[in-house]
Write a protein that holds these residues in place. Structure first.
Motif, mmCIF file in Angstrom:
data_model
loop_
_atom_site.group_PDB
_atom_site.id
_atom_site.type_symbol
_atom_site.label_atom_id
_atom_site.label_comp_id
_atom_site.label_asym_id
_atom_site.label_seq_id
_atom_site.Cartn_x
_atom_site.Cartn_y
_atom_site.Cartn_z
ATOM 1 N N TYR A 129 0.836 -1.203 0.000
ATOM 2 C CA TYR A 129 0.000 0.000 0.000
ATOM 3 C C TYR A 129 0.869 1.251 0.000
ATOM 4 O O TYR A 129 1.990 1.253 0.525
ATOM 5 C CB TYR A 129 -0.874 0.051 1.256
ATOM 6 N N LEU A 130 0.317 2.324 -0.581
ATOM 7 C CA LEU A 130 0.858 3.663 -0.403
ATOM 8 C C LEU A 130 -0.078 4.375 0.562
ATOM 9 O O LEU A 130 -1.300 4.383 0.358
ATOM 10 C CB LEU A 130 0.920 4.410 -1.734
ATOM 11 N N VAL A 131 0.490 4.953 1.603
ATOM 12 C CA VAL A 131 -0.325 5.550 2.664
ATOM 13 C C VAL A 131 0.120 6.991 2.894
ATOM 14 O O VAL A 131 1.305 7.264 3.114
ATOM 15 C CB VAL A 131 -0.187 4.749 3.974
ATOM 16 N N SER A 132 -0.846 7.906 2.830
ATOM 17 C CA SER A 132 -0.574 9.319 3.063
ATOM 18 C C SER A 132 -0.808 9.639 4.537
ATOM 19 O O SER A 132 -1.872 9.330 5.093
ATOM 20 C CB SER A 132 -1.484 10.181 2.187
ATOM 21 N N LEU A 133 0.192 10.260 5.160
ATOM 22 C CA LEU A 133 0.142 10.568 6.585
ATOM 23 C C LEU A 133 0.375 12.050 6.832
ATOM 24 O O LEU A 133 1.166 12.696 6.131
ATOM 25 C CB LEU A 133 1.212 9.776 7.330
ATOM 26 N N ALA A 134 -0.303 12.574 7.836
ATOM 27 C CA ALA A 134 -0.116 13.960 8.261
ATOM 28 C C ALA A 134 0.315 13.958 9.722
ATOM 29 O O ALA A 134 -0.332 13.349 10.576
ATOM 30 C CB ALA A 134 -1.407 14.753 8.096
ATOM 31 N N GLY A 135 1.423 14.640 10.002
ATOM 32 C CA GLY A 135 1.937 14.694 11.365
ATOM 33 C C GLY A 135 1.334 15.817 12.177
ATOM 34 O O GLY A 135 0.767 16.768 11.628
ATOM 35 N N GLN A 136 1.491 15.724 13.476
ATOM 36 C CA GLN A 136 0.957 16.754 14.363
ATOM 37 C C GLN A 136 1.571 18.117 14.095
ATOM 38 O O GLN A 136 0.917 19.143 14.255
ATOM 39 C CB GLN A 136 1.211 16.359 15.822
ATOM 40 N N ASP A 137 2.841 18.147 13.718
ATOM 41 C CA ASP A 137 3.522 19.420 13.502
ATOM 42 C C ASP A 137 3.532 19.841 12.039
ATOM 43 O O ASP A 137 4.293 20.713 11.644
ATOM 44 C CB ASP A 137 4.948 19.358 14.044
ATOM 45 N N GLY A 138 2.706 19.198 11.206
ATOM 46 C CA GLY A 138 2.604 19.565 9.808
ATOM 47 C C GLY A 138 3.424 18.719 8.871
ATOM 48 O O GLY A 138 3.391 18.927 7.647
ATOM 49 N N ALA A 139 4.180 17.772 9.379
ATOM 50 C CA ALA A 139 4.970 16.900 8.526
ATOM 51 C C ALA A 139 4.056 16.079 7.618
ATOM 52 O O ALA A 139 2.974 15.652 8.028
ATOM 53 C CB ALA A 139 5.843 15.986 9.373
ATOM 54 N N LYS A 140 4.494 15.863 6.386
ATOM 55 C CA LYS A 140 3.749 15.062 5.418
ATOM 56 C C LYS A 140 4.612 13.876 4.992
ATOM 57 O O LYS A 140 5.783 14.047 4.661
ATOM 58 C CB LYS A 140 3.376 15.893 4.197
ATOM 59 N N VAL A 141 4.012 12.696 4.981
ATOM 60 C CA VAL A 141 4.744 11.494 4.594
ATOM 61 C C VAL A 141 3.891 10.663 3.648
ATOM 62 O O VAL A 141 2.712 10.421 3.912
ATOM 63 C CB VAL A 141 5.116 10.639 5.829
ATOM 64 N N ASP A 142 4.495 10.261 2.531
ATOM 65 C CA ASP A 142 3.893 9.264 1.647
ATOM 66 C C ASP A 142 4.635 7.975 1.931
ATOM 67 O O ASP A 142 5.780 7.792 1.492
ATOM 68 C CB ASP A 142 4.042 9.672 0.181
ATOM 69 N N ALA A 143 3.996 7.094 2.683
ATOM 70 C CA ALA A 143 4.679 5.906 3.205
ATOM 71 C C ALA A 143 4.272 4.648 2.461
ATOM 72 O O ALA A 143 3.179 4.547 1.900
ATOM 73 C CB ALA A 143 4.365 5.751 4.694
ATOM 74 N N VAL A 144 5.189 3.680 2.475
ATOM 75 C CA VAL A 144 4.925 2.368 1.895
ATOM 76 C C VAL A 144 4.656 1.390 3.030
ATOM 77 O O VAL A 144 5.416 1.338 4.011
ATOM 78 C CB VAL A 144 6.108 1.877 1.055
#
Length: 247
Positions: free
Chosen positions: A188-203
């Motif tokens: 899967y590709l998973v889009s994540l948003a962090g508490q401090d605004g960080a953005k991650v497109d994770a595998v």
């Protein structure tokens, strides 16, 4: 209220290994692995995205093939790269060689790629097509090393196919990836948003058949489940790669 799950993003990828007491103790309150049912929008996870390799560069295949890659030839390898035999670097090189020589688990095909060309060839052959897609975890905006992330509303996308090849960076004098394909694997590709605004497109890789894993593997110790009972998932660090059919 959405359940909060804590995940470490650098699990062990050798499924024949039993967890040590230290691993179990250190991760008692940290779910290194998680269940597929938690992979849904709104799920909150504590994550720590790290790079695990030394950023070593690939050698051309012709050069890599000319260098011995065997624990029996460790003294020659250390001499070639001017590594002291009693150094931490030598210990890391030996560990990688021995892990690459470990037999595959039931239902697993494994290969240590010492060049980009060999990685592509193994992945294509394993997937049965040359039309493949390579994906890896990307941090587009860095935040604190460890924080709470939430899966975004449209943040779960399954890759094509019923299996995928995962390639994990290993410590070595040049780029070496432990690649393996297991039966009944979803990516899967998973889009994540962090508490401090960080953005991650994770595998994320989910293993739906864990019956061939060591019953004492860390995943079962932490999730309190038995081999082959539930799908087991984990995120991949930034410098690891998943190959899947493009269509």
């Amino acid at each position: 209220m959405k359940k909060k799950t804590t995940v470490n993003v650098a699990p062990g990828f050798f499924y024949s290994y039993a967890a040590t007491e230290t691993q179990i103790h250190d991760n008692r309150n940290v779910a290194v692995f998680f269940r597929e049912k938690d992979l849904r929008p709104g799920t909150r996870m504590n994550l720590h995205f790290t790079r695990t390799s030394s950023n070593a560069a690939f050698l051309p295949r012709s050069v890599a093939n000319s260098i011995p890659f065997s624990s029996k030839r460790l003294p020659d390898i250390l001499s070639l790269f001017s590594v002291l035999s009693d150094s931490p670097e030598a210990e890391a090189l030996e560990k990688t060689l021995r892990e690459c020589e470990e037999p595959a688990s039931a239902g697993e095909t494994r290969y240590c790629a010492t060049s980009l060309e060999s990685m592509v060839d193994f992945s294509s052959a394993s997937l049965g097509t040359r039309d493949v897609l390579a994906v890896s975890t990307e941090v587009s905006k860095k935040g604190t090393p460890k924080q709470a992330y939430t899966i975004t509303p449209s943040g779960v996308q399954r890759l094509v196919g019923s299996k995928a090849v995962a390639c994990h960076a290993q410590p070595f004098a040049y780029a070496v990836f432990y690649c393996h394909v297991t039966r009944a694997t979803k990516a899967y590709l998973v889009s994540l948003a962090g508490q401090d605004g960080a953005k991650v497109d994770a595998v994320v890789v989910c293993h739906t058949d864990t019956s061939g894993w060591n019953p004492k593997h860390l995943a079962f110790q932490l999730l309190q489940v038995k081999p082959g009972t539930v799908p087991v998932c984990h995120f991949l660090p930034q410098d690891h790669i998943v190959w899947a059919p493009r269509r």
